[in-house]
Design a protein around this motif. Structure first.
Motif, PDB file in Angstrom:
ATOM      1  N   ALA A 186      -4.784  -2.772  -2.109  1.00  0.00           N
ATOM      2  CA  ALA A 186      -6.175  -3.207  -2.041  1.00  0.00           C
ATOM      3  C   ALA A 186      -6.347  -4.570  -2.700  1.00  0.00           C
ATOM      4  O   ALA A 186      -7.050  -5.441  -2.194  1.00  0.00           O
ATOM      5  CB  ALA A 186      -7.070  -2.169  -2.722  1.00  0.00           C
ATOM      6  N   LYS A 244     -10.042   3.130  -1.289  1.00  0.00           N
ATOM      7  CA  LYS A 244      -8.682   3.188  -0.770  1.00  0.00           C
ATOM      8  C   LYS A 244      -8.200   4.598  -0.494  1.00  0.00           C
ATOM      9  O   LYS A 244      -7.283   4.802   0.278  1.00  0.00           O
ATOM     10  CB  LYS A 244      -7.725   2.495  -1.728  1.00  0.00           C
ATOM     11  N   ASP A 245      -8.815   5.603  -1.131  1.00  0.00           N
ATOM     12  CA  ASP A 245      -8.303   6.944  -0.917  1.00  0.00           C
ATOM     13  C   ASP A 245      -9.003   7.686   0.202  1.00  0.00           C
ATOM     14  O   ASP A 245      -8.714   8.829   0.444  1.00  0.00           O
ATOM     15  CB  ASP A 245      -8.479   7.760  -2.196  1.00  0.00           C
ATOM     16  N   THR A 273      -5.234  -7.271  -0.495  1.00  0.00           N
ATOM     17  CA  THR A 273      -6.232  -7.598   0.521  1.00  0.00           C
ATOM     18  C   THR A 273      -7.241  -8.581  -0.021  1.00  0.00           C
ATOM     19  O   THR A 273      -7.553  -9.592   0.619  1.00  0.00           O
ATOM     20  CB  THR A 273      -6.972  -6.330   0.959  1.00  0.00           C
ATOM     21  N   LYS A 275      -1.433   2.247  -3.788  1.00  0.00           N
ATOM     22  CA  LYS A 275      -2.605   1.891  -2.993  1.00  0.00           C
ATOM     23  C   LYS A 275      -3.436   0.819  -3.674  1.00  0.00           C
ATOM     24  O   LYS A 275      -4.010  -0.044  -3.013  1.00  0.00           O
ATOM     25  CB  LYS A 275      -3.470   3.133  -2.789  1.00  0.00           C
ATOM     26  N   ALA A 302      -5.431  -1.706   5.468  1.00  0.00           N
ATOM     27  CA  ALA A 302      -5.334  -3.009   4.822  1.00  0.00           C
ATOM     28  C   ALA A 302      -4.711  -4.026   5.777  1.00  0.00           C
ATOM     29  O   ALA A 302      -5.185  -5.155   5.914  1.00  0.00           O
ATOM     30  CB  ALA A 302      -4.491  -2.892   3.548  1.00  0.00           C
ATOM     31  N   SER A 356       0.827  -1.200   0.000  1.00  0.00           N
ATOM     32  CA  SER A 356       0.000   0.000   0.000  1.00  0.00           C
ATOM     33  C   SER A 356       0.853   1.238   0.000  1.00  0.00           C
ATOM     34  O   SER A 356       0.476   2.257  -0.565  1.00  0.00           O
ATOM     35  CB  SER A 356      -0.898   0.032   1.234  1.00  0.00           C
ATOM     36  N   PRO A 360      -4.401   4.574   4.947  1.00  0.00           N
ATOM     37  CA  PRO A 360      -4.837   3.475   4.077  1.00  0.00           C
ATOM     38  C   PRO A 360      -3.980   2.231   4.204  1.00  0.00           C
ATOM     39  O   PRO A 360      -4.486   1.116   4.110  1.00  0.00           O
ATOM     40  CB  PRO A 360      -4.743   4.065   2.676  1.00  0.00           C
ATOM     41  N   ASN A 361      -2.671   2.412   4.470  1.00  0.00           N
ATOM     42  CA  ASN A 361      -1.822   1.226   4.566  1.00  0.00           C
ATOM     43  C   ASN A 361      -2.186   0.406   5.781  1.00  0.00           C
ATOM     44  O   ASN A 361      -2.337  -0.806   5.734  1.00  0.00           O
ATOM     45  CB  ASN A 361      -0.356   1.629   4.687  1.00  0.00           C
ATOM     46  N   ASN A 402     -12.457  -2.387  -0.978  1.00  0.00           N
ATOM     47  CA  ASN A 402     -11.269  -1.594  -0.666  1.00  0.00           C
ATOM     48  C   ASN A 402     -10.742  -0.872  -1.876  1.00  0.00           C
ATOM     49  O   ASN A 402     -10.168   0.201  -1.773  1.00  0.00           O
ATOM     50  CB  ASN A 402     -10.167  -2.518  -0.137  1.00  0.00           C
TER      51      ASN A 402
END
Lengths: 109, 607, 466
Positions: free
Chosen positions: B29, B89-90, B32, B25, B99, B21, B95-96, B85
């Motif tokens: 995702a 994601k934004d 994940t 990003k 996940a 991520s 965000p990291n 996700n």
């Protein structure tokens, strides 16, 4: 007998700490307390009809007063002196900061 | 492939997701999605290894039927929700970490389902708690996470107390051996039982521990609410299972008072479950925020699951476990649809939406099917499970609980209908004219879940096979199925036949609809008011205050949350007192306290 | 064994020498610290008779299993604290060296009066360090109360000397257990005197004034290093010397009150340092309860856990509140510090996979042997601990008003020093490492008697002195 005097001194010192508002008087009270304590320590070593604990050829050890409390008291006096010095320094700083020695005006919190 | 490999995949996947991520990003995702779906698939690979044990460091794992079933439900939910996700994601502050914590919480859940000794169980339980406690604040509310953690902590500490007590009594930490060899009198056993199951109760959200559910599920990040509602509350059900199936509570309490064959402590918990059903239903009806509504519905359904598991007989227990699966799927799907709507419109408040069917028809269909399942209407999976539970309750003669269950069923139709009518049906607001359907990444999981709900509703045998294995392992009589039909004491349910009949009904209705004249649509804000000007047409919109007459019945209800807040305030006052009495800047205060203590002890010692 | 004296004598010598050097005093500090750490590798267990005088007459330095752990811990914590906060040393190098000598002496000495001397050395150094807070009233309060407390301790020791004629710890305990004179009063004084410095309620009125504005160096020195040493000393006293049942009940009651009230006060506090100082008070209460119940091994783990965690947390708390008082979302810019802080908080709460869980687990196993209420109390307190620490962590990590989600992160305005980050991360890693492999702690204790919490005979080994 002197034990009682020592204890009275200690109680006086604590009384001063409990009731005074003036910072320098608190330091004095602490000192009185410590004087009482030192006095008490010395009386522990008391030996009736004892002589000073100095080794010479002719004295028998049984007659000495106990030298150990005396050493303890010396150390304690020096420590008390150190604490008083630091406390007075801090008291001076308080005075610089607040302009008064009265703890009620300085604020309890 | 074995147990440890699944956990290893998850842990490695979690760390990989974090690192990837940071780089990109989208890659994170996708990692994940891959990790969670892979773990789901791998579960089927190890199904035949039931009974095997593994050890790692000081953790001990054992593959059990019940553990496998729970893992199956959870990894399905996680896997499907992971697809979202990509689109979201934004929208997170971290965000990291999202996940990574997402995957780690799945790892924690699977670890505790397969735990062989209490330490492993507790380690993974707490892992789930703090990973989710750090995901929830990424959403709307920080306070929600705090309340979630405190309530969960009450449960965890109670369970830790029970575990340590059991260790002291039996000297072993292995779950099965320790629970079976507990030997106490009646009242200590009751206390042990209650403290042990407390973490389960707080996790499911049974009254009076339900306060965290609406706050957490309602304010969590949109992609995590399905997990909270469909996945993590099921952890509590696992603890409930341990308390009645592995811990021989029916035998231990069997000498005490019984009500229609159920020992009183267990019946007390069932009553709590029944209260949760009623509270959840009633509170859901008055909610304006779609996510909070679904959160209260989770409270209600948690009650069903708890009652089902506690009954420990062939029908209700199967119903409880099946409801676990059905509710997980249905609730997660409902949350996913609301998230899709929120993604496009930016809000989850029902009174601001309307007419989504015109722009998002697939989402509408998915939502429709999921709420049919949640309300317990055939031909969906939720009907089979609720039917089993009601049958079991009625056959045992538990009137009060059966009443609550029926009430919950009817009420659930009311509250699921509210978002349907207000969000999807009706007319489109002008500002939503240019909406598009949900992105393809979101449509895939929604459609898959719908297919699953439908399939299990028509052929419940698919999941009931797993449940039968669990019942065999727990030593309960197995629910009997002849062909595809379920046998209960006053009849049988052939779900396929029901579906066929419904299908006919649907076709007839469709034909009639096409033949009849069409309707005429008017604009939303075009209301007739005898030539008065309207400045707030939103208040006259029918979705506003939808169930007002019904809500007025219980407008001034007491709130459990306020009880918690008052308790917290009292504790803070004690802290304030300490501050005031002891932490004073005057030396006199401390010296006074020293003298007091010394004097009291001296005088006391003289006697 | 001879190295044990150097551990004390060298920092004292360097402190004395540093008075003559105008610039570069810190170099002597670093020198003393490094030599102490290196000496730890060659330290052996045993008794060292200072000056060669035999047991009941001379002063001894005893390093048994218990004080060996204490010496290791104290010196290593000092090392890490200096590395993390070297920017704040200022003119305090002399005082820091005497502090190092003092805490080493506290945990190693085997003589009661020597303990008093080292106690005073340590606390006087602490007084001078706290003057850097600029909160002089708090310092003054600390001086007065602490001096009274130490004097009470001396009074107790002298009364014992009057009764038994020796000041040596081991000789004293044997003499007390053999005679049946009532020693309630001196034990009371000793306990009261030590409790003042060990932060037990209701003797700890000075704590708030000293800690709530402490900077990183002072905070860690007082809360981590001095607290650790005092808790080890207190543990020794509670277990071996204090045998009068009334005082033991008193200690248990005070421990419980301190634990509960300390944690509740932490729940009530808003600023980070207030929370941390009340948490320290609570942990002291917990250690007192454990020590008086004879659960030495769990108490040691709790002390280690508390020492490491508080060091990390005080350092980072100082960073967080340097610029402005509102620390909301501070970790969004300083993620490494945030990770160290969060790891330390989790370990303090006692979440699994961290050292604190091992401590809690052992404490619970031990407490369950006694009765059911104490473990229940400990777990209830853990709920409160978890509540305020998680609340603190959430406030530090997440920005945004209540009710809205936020994605933006403000830009950082200050950069913390690299050594601080490295030191705190190393310590945090150690917390995780022990959490994952707790056998490391259990196996390293070769003196199995420390682990046996059900029997009383272990006390004979612990009596070896301080």
């Amino acid at each position: 007998m002197i034990n009682l005097a020592a204890i009275v001194l200690m109680l006086l010192g604590l009384y001063a700490l409990l009731t005074t508002k003036h910072i320098i008087k608190m330091v004095v009270g602490l000192n009185v307390f410590e004087v009482g304590l030192n006095l008490f320590v010395i009386t522990i070593g008391f030996n009736k009809d004892g002589i000073a604990p100095i080794l010479t050829g002719s004295n028998s050890i049984k007659d000495f007063v106990d030298p150990l409390p005396q050493a303890i008291v010396l150390t304690a006096i020096v420590i008390g002196f150190g604490i008083t010095a630091v406390a007075l320094m801090v008291a001076r700083k308080i005075h610089e900061q607040y302009g008064t020695y009265d703890i009620n005006e300085i604020g309890g919190k | 492939m074995n147990l440890l490999s699944i956990l290893a995949v998850l842990i490695v996947g979690g760390l990989a997701a974090y690192l990837l991520s940071k780089a990109n990003k989208l890659l994170g995702a996708i990692t994940t999605i891959l990790t969670t779906v892979l773990s789901f698939v791998m579960l089927f690979g190890i199904k035949d290894q039931i009974g095997s044990t593994e050890t790692f460091l000081y953790f001990n794992f054992q593959l059990t039927e019940i553990g496998w079933y729970f893992a199956f439900v959870l990894s399905l939910t996680y896997g499907m929700s992971a697809f979202y996700n990509v689109c979201y994601k934004d929208k997170f502050m971290y965000p990291n970490s999202y996940a990574m914590l997402y995957i780690l919480s799945l790892g924690g859940s699977l670890g505790l389902f397969f735990a062989k000794d209490f330490i492993t169980f507790f380690v993974f339980w707490e892992l789930v708690v703090w990973t989710s406690a750090f995901i929830i604040p990424l959403g709307k509310s920080r306070r929600a996470s705090f309340i979630y953690y405190v309530v969960s902590s009450i449960g965890s500490m109670a369970t830790l107390f029970a575990i340590m007590w059991i260790y002291k009594l039996t000297g072993t930490m292995m779950i099965k051996e320790a629970l079976m060899s507990v030997d106490l009198n009646f009242w200590p056993s009751v206390i042990l039982f209650m403290t042990f199951i407390l973490s389960g109760l707080t996790k499911i959200g049974i009254f009076p521990f339900h306060v965290w559910l609406p706050l957490a599920h309602g304010s969590a990040p949109h992609t995590f609410s399905p997990i909270l509602s469909g996945g993590l509350v099921k952890l509590g059900a696992y603890v409930a299972y341990l308390s009645v199936a592995v811990f021989p509570s029916y035998e231990i309490f069997g000498e005490g008072w019984m009500y229609r064959g159920i020992p009183l402590p267990i019946y007390f918990l069932m009553v709590l479950g029944a209260i949760s059903i009623i509270i959840g239903t009633v509170m859901a009806i008055k909610q304006d925020d779609a996510k909070k509504l679904l959160a209260f519905s989770s409270v209600a359904n948690g009650g069903y699951i708890l009652i089902g598991i506690l009954m420990m007989d062939e029908i209700t227990f199967a119903g409880g476990l099946l409801h676990l699966f059905a509710h997980a799927v249905a609730s997660a799907t409902a949350f996913l649809t609301i998230t899709a709507v929120a993604y496009r419109t930016g809000t989850t408040k029902i009174s601001e939406l309307g007419g989504m069917i015109h722009r998002m028809p697939i989402t509408y269909t998915v939502y429709l099917i999921s709420i049919i399942s949640m309300a317990g209407i055939p031909p969906m999976a939720g009907f089979v499970s609720k039917w089993l539970i009601l049958q079991g309750l009625a056959s045992k003669g538990l009137i009060i609980i059966a009443f609550a269950a029926f009430f919950g069923s009817i009420g659930s139709f009311m509250y699921v209908f509210r978002p349907l009518a207000a969000v999807f049906l009706g007319q489109l607001a002008p500002k939503h004219e240019n909406l598009k359907e949900a992105p393809i990444m979101m449509l895939i999981p929604m459609i898959l879940m719908t297919i699953i709900t439908l399939t299990v509703g028509v052929v419940p045998k698919l999941v009931l096979n797993f449940i039968v294995d669990v019942q065999a392992e727990a030593g309960i009589k197995v629910v009997s199925m002849t062909g595809g039909a379920l046998d209960v004491f006053n009849g049988y349910l052939d779900a396929t036949r029901v579906f066929v009949i419904f299908g006919f009904g649907f076709l007839i209705a469709l034909v009639l609809f096409l033949l009849m004249p069409k309707t005429r649509s008017v604009s939303l804000m075009d209301t007739y008011t005898s030539a008065e000007f309207i400045y707030t047409p939103e208040l006259l919109h029918y979705a506003h205050d939808f169930y007002a007459p019904f809500e007025r019945l219980y407008k001034n209800h007491p709130s459990t949350l306020k009880l918690y807040e008052r308790a917290s305030l009292k504790l803070k006052e004690i802290g304030l007192f300490v501050d005031y009495a002891f932490m004073n800047q005057r030396p006199a205060t401390s010296i006074m306290w020293i003298l007091i203590i010394v004097t009291i002890v001296t005088i006391g010692g003289a006697f | 064994m001879k190295y044990s004296v150097i551990l004390i004598a060298l920092p004292l010598l360097l402190a004395f020498l540093s008075m003559f050097i105008k610039k570069g005093k810190e170099n002597l500090l670093y020198l003393g610290m490094l030599i102490n750490v290196m000496l730890l590798f060659v330290l052996e267990q045993g008794t060292y008779l200072i000056g060669g005088f035999e047991r009941p007459f001379g002063i001894t330095l005893v390093i048994d299993q218990y004080s060996y752990i204490a010496v290791l811990l104290v010196n290593l914590l000092f090392f890490f604290s200096i590395i993390s906060n070297y920017k704040q040393i200022g003119k305090h190098s002399t005082v820091l060296l005497t502090l190092l000598a003092g805490v080493n002496g506290l945990v190693m000495t085997g003589d009661l009066f020597n303990l008093f001397v080292f106690l005073e050395i340590t606390t006087i150094s602490a007084y001078i360090l706290t003057t850097s807070n600029k909160n002089y009233v708090g310092t003054f309060n600390y001086i007065i109360v602490s001096a009274v407390g130490s004097s009470l301790y001396l009074l107790g020791v002298i009364m014992l000397y009057a009764g038994y004629g020796t000041l040596d710890f081991r000789t004293m305990t044997e003499a007390i257990s053999e005679s049946n004179m009532s020693v309630m009063l001196p034990m009371l004084f000793i306990f009261a005197g030590l409790s003042v410095e060990a932060k037990l309620l209701p003797f700890n009125g000075w704590v708030k004034g000293v800690f709530s504005k402490a900077n990183g160096l002072v905070g860690t020195m007082l809360a981590s290093i001095i607290a650790t040493a005092m808790l080890f000393v207190m543990g020794r006293m509670l277990n071996v010397l204090i045998t009068d049942s009334l005082i033991m009940d008193l200690a248990l009651t005070i421990g419980i009150i301190t634990l509960v009230l300390g944690e509740l006060s932490a729940y009530n506090s808003k600023s980070i340092k207030d929370v941390l100082l009340y948490s320290s008070i609570g942990q002291s209460g917990l250690v007192t309860i454990l020590m008086i119940s004879g659960l030495i091994f769990p108490a040691i783990i709790v002390i280690i856990n508390n020492g490491i965690a508080k060091l990390i947390m005080f350092t980072i708390a100082d960073e967080a509140t340097k610029e402005k008082d509102d620390f909301k979302g501070f970790f969004s810019n300083h993620q490494l510090m945030g990770i160290a802080f969060t790891v330390a908080s989790f370990s303090l709460i006692g979440l699994p996979l961290f050292m604190g869980f091992y401590a809690k687990l052992n404490s619970l196993i031990g407490l369950f042997e006694m009765n059911l209420l104490l473990p229940a109390l400990l777990l209830l307190v853990t709920i409160v601990e978890g509540a305020y620490l998680i609340r603190l962590n959430i406030k530090l990590w997440y920005l945004g008003e209540e009710g809205t989600a936020t994605t933006e992160i403000e830009k950082a305005s200050q950069k913390p020093s690299l050594s601080m980050i490295v030191a705190t991360l190393v310590l945090a890693a150690s917390l995780i490492a022990v959490g994952l492999m707790p056998e490391v702690l259990g196996d390293s204790i070769t003196d199995k008697s420390l682990l046996n919490e059900k029997q009383i005979e272990y006390m004979t080994d612990l009596k070896g002195g301080m």
